[in-house]
Design a protein around this motif. Structure first.
Motif, PDB file in Angstrom:
ATOM      1  N   GLN B 396       0.774  -1.229  -0.033  1.00 42.89           N
ATOM      2  CA  GLN B 396      -0.175   0.052   0.056  1.00 42.89           C
ATOM      3  C   GLN B 396       0.904   1.251  -0.093  1.00 42.89           C
ATOM      4  OE1 GLN B 396      -3.147  -0.116   3.055  1.00 42.89           O
ATOM      5  NE2 GLN B 396      -4.091   1.703   2.317  1.00 42.89           N
ATOM      6  N   GLU B 397       2.003   1.036   0.512  1.00 41.23           N
ATOM      7  CA  GLU B 397       2.951   2.289   0.825  1.00 41.23           C
ATOM      8  C   GLU B 397       4.068   2.034  -0.111  1.00 41.23           C
ATOM      9  OE1 GLU B 397       4.526   5.355   1.183  1.00 41.23           O
ATOM     10  OE2 GLU B 397       3.497   5.394   3.180  1.00 41.23           O
ATOM     11  N   PRO B 398       4.176   2.687  -1.588  1.00 41.73           N
ATOM     12  CA  PRO B 398       5.050   2.596  -2.325  1.00 41.73           C
ATOM     13  C   PRO B 398       6.638   2.566  -1.737  1.00 41.73           C
ATOM     14  CG  PRO B 398       3.545   4.114  -3.237  1.00 41.73           C
ATOM     15  CD  PRO B 398       3.476   3.831  -1.786  1.00 41.73           C
ATOM     16  N   GLU B 399       6.689   3.432  -0.975  1.00 46.02           N
ATOM     17  CA  GLU B 399       8.043   3.695  -0.503  1.00 46.02           C
ATOM     18  C   GLU B 399       8.880   2.586   0.403  1.00 46.02           C
ATOM     19  OE1 GLU B 399       8.811   7.633   1.082  1.00 46.02           O
ATOM     20  OE2 GLU B 399       8.342   8.391  -0.980  1.00 46.02           O
ATOM     21  N   HIS B 400       7.729   1.615   0.990  1.00 47.02           N
ATOM     22  CA  HIS B 400       8.290   0.435   1.685  1.00 47.02           C
ATOM     23  C   HIS B 400       9.093  -0.412   0.680  1.00 47.02           C
ATOM     24  CE1 HIS B 400       5.883   1.103   5.298  1.00 47.02           C
ATOM     25  NE2 HIS B 400       6.908   1.328   5.501  1.00 47.02           N
ATOM     26  N   GLN B 401       8.764  -0.181  -0.570  1.00 42.03           N
ATOM     27  CA  GLN B 401       8.955  -1.092  -1.397  1.00 42.03           C
ATOM     28  C   GLN B 401      10.476  -0.735  -2.068  1.00 42.03           C
ATOM     29  OE1 GLN B 401       5.465  -2.129  -3.543  1.00 42.03           O
ATOM     30  NE2 GLN B 401       6.694  -3.530  -5.036  1.00 42.03           N
ATOM     31  N   PHE B 402      10.784   0.470  -2.129  1.00 37.21           N
ATOM     32  CA  PHE B 402      11.876   0.693  -2.874  1.00 37.21           C
ATOM     33  C   PHE B 402      13.291   0.233  -2.344  1.00 37.21           C
ATOM     34  CE2 PHE B 402       9.572   4.668  -4.216  1.00 37.21           C
ATOM     35  CZ  PHE B 402       8.942   4.124  -4.941  1.00 37.21           C
TER      36      PHE B 402
END
Ligand SMILES: Nc1ncnc2c1ncn2[C@@H]1O[C@H](COP(=O)(O)OP(=O)(O)OP(=O)(O)O)[C@@H](O)[C@H]1O
Ligand SMILES: Nc1ncnc2c1ncn2[C@@H]1O[C@H](COP(=O)(O)OP(=O)(O)OP(=O)(O)O)[C@@H](O)[C@H]1O
Ligand SMILES: [Mg+2]
Ligand SMILES: [Mg+2]
Lengths: 274, 530, 207
Positions: B396-402
């Motif tokens: 849900q939070e894109p920045e967790h994925q980078f």
């Protein structure tokens, strides 16, 4: 039509954390919870001896017991202190100032009667200083502490609340750490040597937290933070009579401890002893 | 939903302290270039917003809407963070000096919670504006009430709020400031439909009673049309375009005369036909037979096209179950949509299905054909490498994925870990970036993208790993019409190749367009003695 | 390269405060974790060479140089080290050293770390100054440790232990708290999260 039923949000309770297990400490202003152990510890630095340190330990443990904290609880909560104290004991025993009878001598290591006494005194002093700190600090609320720092000690609000926002983010870091772990797992980069993985994830966490910090700074500015030099306070933080009682006790304890050391002739300031 | 007397009195309480003075905005040939970019984010913006006007700001994803909002709020940063052109004044003074007159709800609700306790957080803005103590707290209470958080205790921790609750809290924090200029950057992107209505109603009452100026950015314009008296469309700079204001006028004027231009530029236009991507015939199944089907077959997990199933699953966080006894079967080549209110536990279930969160009880089982070797069929026990290519998760939070320093490397991570060569991996990445309109930023840092761009990047990086089962948490939030369509087409494409897609979404259009099988979350009646 | 002597903007912005704080918080948590285990490495090092345990002292020092070279404002080193010390104290629930051993020592370490940047009047941000900052911070730590407040007050400064502690601590400060943090800062900058800071914009290639 519903396929999955979940518990309603209002039924998901959070248990409140007690401010302190001690009824007395819980009443203190957070700033006092910082200052009391400091005041208590300062006189002890004038001496390195067994009497003042052990008197202080006994007095604080007894008073804390009266204030509602069982000595066994103290023992359980302060285990790192005891390890640290042992860590200070050993080097002094081996490398501390030599005097009196020498028990053991090898290369730079000299274990003597004098170094043994100094080591025990150091051990006790570490404990005497750290134990009250731990007990006073357990359960302190950073927001209330920040309020106190600004309103009582008049530290600059911009820095204190900036730091507070940073501290709150620490609680997020735990969630972030978990989320990062999950996302790395799902991206196929979650295996491999654990040390390398933890290091790389820790770096990712540092980056993410700096990222959060910059966004948070924008959000704070968007709410008018830092725009003017004055601000009001939604929560009032002030000192009450009980805080003064706390300060008084914090002065009396070390005065008794150090006084006893002077009286019994154990008082010893190591800088001057050589 | 009926408007309770509580809400009514909350509105009254809110306006009681209505000392708001509406302020206007004037932009003269204004432009801004972020210091790490060679293109201007915005340029040649000429715009006057009168005090008390209510403006809907539109533009494609990446057109610079958020940048403009930040500029009006005076928080864009100093000279060394970017290059400014022209002038921007708020209430007659230079925007950064007018800070506090404007209240901005940022695009990212996650980043806006400042303090640990909900009440303190809402009070934060008032403190900065020197509001006296009693007034602060009455403002806090009334602001929380009107955004639909009336049941939240003031001392509630802000840490464990769901995405939607956070967005409401952020709005409450800004409303409590009674700003003369209310700036809302996609305030409803993460909300459930009742929540969208609630926020809409709250904003409506607030602006009607205080008369403050409002600028709102939102891709789903239908929500706001009845509130705004003006629509402004920003054009993107780059690719031969000069940027600036593409269209400006009343909603009717803009949409009737400029509809085609807008559509061309990627904006959503009211009444626009949503393209449909139904499953190809023969592929997949329809209807609810897929759901709660523990009785249909003796062991549905064994049946041919069930790829993922849950058995008596209880899911939740930290060992506390949110939902129990869940039996679902997910089939090959079908898209499922997990839908339901904010905070219900959709994301939690999605993470559980993706093999990332441990079920509180019961099992998530993958079909034998997809399971790696003879190891367990429960994905939670797999190694990270084994998940790759089998189950993917868009957070849900894109920045967790980078996890990479450039956009291109970010997408290439998956293919590389799967053993593709550098060239192959980059070829896959470049293709996806092109399709999702991110190619310009291939060498940029993921963190510097706009909200919608980040979302597309996180989807692209999961698509690149080509998982057989793809779980996506709110895949389309913050997208303009063009990128939305592109995204939907990609999702349809992987479905037609036989993948299973499970998405968490509040986006009805998405569900309709893909003819996804909805799985609804409902809240259990509260038991007496809880 | 980054040996910039550009126009100096010395006023703290909100973002400087919050980012310095978060670095301090993260460091403070590491300090607190280190407090629990540091006894093992220092005992082992002392067994090899008495006093060489100073080599790991950088684990309590790195916050100051790191924050300073990221935010590049006067007082950043002091601020970060002090906040980190407070966090160490709070997270470690009183720490293992009490308020003096966490916070007063942090203040001293921070003041000394700050000196390096003060000497160059906040105009130079390069590996050499960062190393100096780490080394000075270590020196401050050394003074504290052998002062009446410190845990080695009962040890002679001019013994084998004292002298080898002195040198090992400087090495640790200069290389681990200084040079290594310079590279950490570079690595963080390359992810793009520092684009609001001068430290994050030293690359010239625009996208
Ligand atoms: N901090 C930054 N550094 C560099 N470039 C940035 C930064 N923030 C945004 N940009 C770029 O500026 C442009 C405009 O971004 P902005 O966030 O304003 O877009 P937007 O219109 O709000 O888009 P969306 O609808 O996707 O949120 C984008 O191309 C984006 O990549
Ligand atoms: N990291 C977490 N730790 C503990 N509890 C959490 C965490 N994240 C969310 N929760 C709680 O779990 C519940 C379900 O949250 P979840 O994020 O799954 O909701 P959601 O249905 O995805 O909502 P939304 O539509 O707002 O995203 C909520 O009550 C929330 O407060
Ligand atoms: Mg945006
Ligand atoms: Mg969610």
């Amino acid at each position: 039509m519903t396929d999955i039923l979940v518990t309603p949000p209002s039924a998901r309770h959070e248990q409140a954390r007690p401010a302190s297990q001690s009824w007395f400490i819980a009443q203190l202003n957070p700033v006092s919870r910082f200052i009391c152990p400091l005041v208590m510890s300062l006189p002890l630095f004038s001496t390195l001896d067994v009497v003042s340190a052990s008197t202080q330990i006994i007095l604080s443990v007894v008073l804390l017991w009266i204030a509602g904290i069982n000595p066994l609880v103290i023992l359980r909560r302060t285990w790192p202190v005891w390890i640290a104290a042992v860590g200070s004991f050993i080097p002094i025993l081996l490398y501390g100032r030599t005097s009196g009878e020498v028990y053991f001598h090898w290369a730079a290591i000299v274990v003597s009667d004098g170094s043994f006494h100094l080591a025990i005194a150091t051990f006790l002093r570490v404990v005497a200083i750290a134990v009250p700190s731990v007990v006073f600090l357990l359960g302190i609320d950073p927001t209330d502490l920040a309020d106190g720092l600004v309103q009582i000690l008049h530290l600059p609000a911009k820095f204190v609340y900036g730091a507070l926002a940073g501290i709150r983010m620490f609680t997020l870091l735990q969630e972030d750490w978990r989320a990062l772990g999950l996302s790395r797992r799902s991206r196929g980069i979650g295996d491999g040597n654990p040390v390398g993985r933890v290091l790389s994830q820790a770096f990712a966490l540092l980056v993410l937290s700096i990222r959060r910090a910059t966004k948070l700074a924008t959000a704070m500015e968007a709410r008018g933070f830092g725009a003017s030099d004055t601000r009001t306070f939604a929560r009032v933080s002030s000192l009450h009579p009980i805080d003064w009682v706390g300060y008084a006790i914090s002065v009396v304890i070390p005065v008794i401890s150090v006084g006893l050391a002077v009286k019994t002739g154990y008082w010893n300031l190591p800088m001057m002893s050589t | 939903m009926t408007e309770s007397t509580l809400t009514q009195s909350a509105y009254e309480a809110y306006v009681e302290y209505g000392s708001t003075v509406a302020v206007g905005v004037q932009a003269e040939d204004w432009g801004w270039r972020h210091s790490t970019r060679k293109d201007f984010a915005l340029r040649h913006v000429n715009l006057t917003i009168e005090p008390g006007e209510h403006v809907l700001l539109l533009g494609a994803s990446g057109a610079g809407k958020s940048t403009f909002m930040a500029a009006m709020a005076g928080v864009l940063g100093s000279d060394d963070e970017g290059v400014q052109e022209g002038a921007l004044t708020v209430g007659g003074v230079d925007a950064p000096k007018a800070r506090g007159k404007a209240g901005l709800v940022l695009q990212d609700p996650d980043a806006q919670i400042i303090l640990e306790r909900a009440g303190d957080d809402v009070a934060f803005g008032c403190e900065n504006l020197n509001i006296p103590l009693e007034e602060t707290w009455s403002r806090v209470r009334s602001s929380l009430d009107i955004v639909g958080l009336e049941s939240l205790e003031l001392t509630h921790s802000t840490r464990h709020l769901s995405g939607g609750q956070r967005q409401r809290l952020a709005l409450a924090g800004v409303l409590a400031m009674r700003p003369g200029l209310l700036l809302l950057d996609e305030p409803t992107a993460n909300l459930d439909p009742p929540g969208v209505r609630e926020v809409h109603d709250a904003v409506k009452h607030v602006i009607e009673s205080t008369g403050q100026t409002m600028v709102v950015v939102e891709h789903h314009i239908d929500v706001w049309l009845d509130l705004v008296d003006r629509v402004v469309v920003l054009g993107a700079v780059g690719g031969g375009h000069e940027g600036g204001v593409l269209a400006d006028g009343t909603p009717d004027e803009v949409f009737s005369t400029m509809g085609d231009v807008l559509a061309e530029g990627g904006s959503w236009v009211p009444g626009r036909a949503i393209p449909s991507f139904p499953p190809k015939r023969g592929g997949g199944h329809t209807g609810l037979a897929n759901v709660s089907g523990a009785e249909d077959t003796t062991d549905p997990a064994e049946s041919d096209d069930v790829v993922l199933s849950t058995r008596n699953l209880a899911f939740g966080r930290n060992g506390v179950a949110l939902g129990e006894h869940v039996d679902l079967n997910f089939r090959r080549g079908v898209i499922y949509a997990l839908m339901g209110p904010n905070g219900a536990g959709k994301s939690t279930l999605a993470l559980t299905l993706a093999g990332l969160l441990k079920p509180v009880a019961g099992q998530v089982l993958i079909s034998e054909r997809l399971a790696p070797g003879r190891t367990s069929r429960e994905p939670i026990h797999w190694k990270s490498r084994q998940l790759l290519g089998r189950i993917g998760m868009v957070f849900q939070e894109p920045e967790h994925q980078f996890a990479a320093n450039t956009v291109r490397d970010e997408v290439a991570i998956g293919p590389k870990s799967m053993g593709k060569t550098q060239d192959e991996a980059y070829a896959i990445a470049d293709d996806l970036l092109e399709r999702l309109r991110l190619a310009r930023f291939a060498k940029g840092n993921p963190y510097t993208l706009s909200g919608g761009e980040k979302r597309r990047l996180s989807v692209a990086s999961m698509l690149a790993a080509a998982p057989r089962i793809l779980v996506m948490d709110e895949p389309t939030f913050g997208q303009d019409f063009r990128t939305w369509t592109q995204m939907v087409e990609l999702i349809a494409g992987i479905r037609d190749r036989g993948c299973t897609v499970i998405m968490v979404t509040h986006d009805e259009a998405l569900v309709r367009s893909l003819q996804a099988v909805p799985i609804h979350f409902g809240v259990r009646e509260q038991e007496e003695n809880r | 390269m980054a040996e910039t002597a550009t126009k100096v903007n010395l006023k703290w912005r909100v973002v400087d405060i919050v980012v310095a704080s978060i670095i301090a918080v993260a460091s403070g948590v590491i300090f607190a974790g280190w407090d629990l285990v540091y006894n093992i490495p220092i005992t082992a090092l002392d067994a090899l060479l008495p006093g060489s345990n100073g080599l790991v002292v950088a684990f309590w020092l790195f916050a100051a140089p790191l924050a300073a070279i990221i935010v590049r404002k006067p007082g950043a080193a002091l601020y970060a080290e002090l906040i980190a010390a407070c966090i160490e104290y709070i997270v470690g629930a009183g720490g293992v050293f009490g308020i003096s051993g966490s916070i007063i020592i942090g203040l001293i370490q921070g003041v000394f770390a700050e000196l390096a940047f003060l000497i160059v009047r906040y105009r130079k941000w390069n590996p050499a100054v960062t190393m100096l900052s780490g080394a000075l911070s270590a020196f401050g730590n050394f003074l504290y440790t052998f002062s009446p407040l410190g845990s080695r007050v009962a040890t002679d400064i001019f013994s084998v232990y004292g002298v080898s502690y002195f040198f090992s601590t400087l090495i640790s400060g200069a290389f681990l708290a200084g040079l290594l943090m310079w590279y950490v800062q570079r690595a963080i900058a390359s992810t793009g999260v520092l684009d609001r800071f001068e430290s994050g914009r030293t690359k010239t290639a625009l996208v």
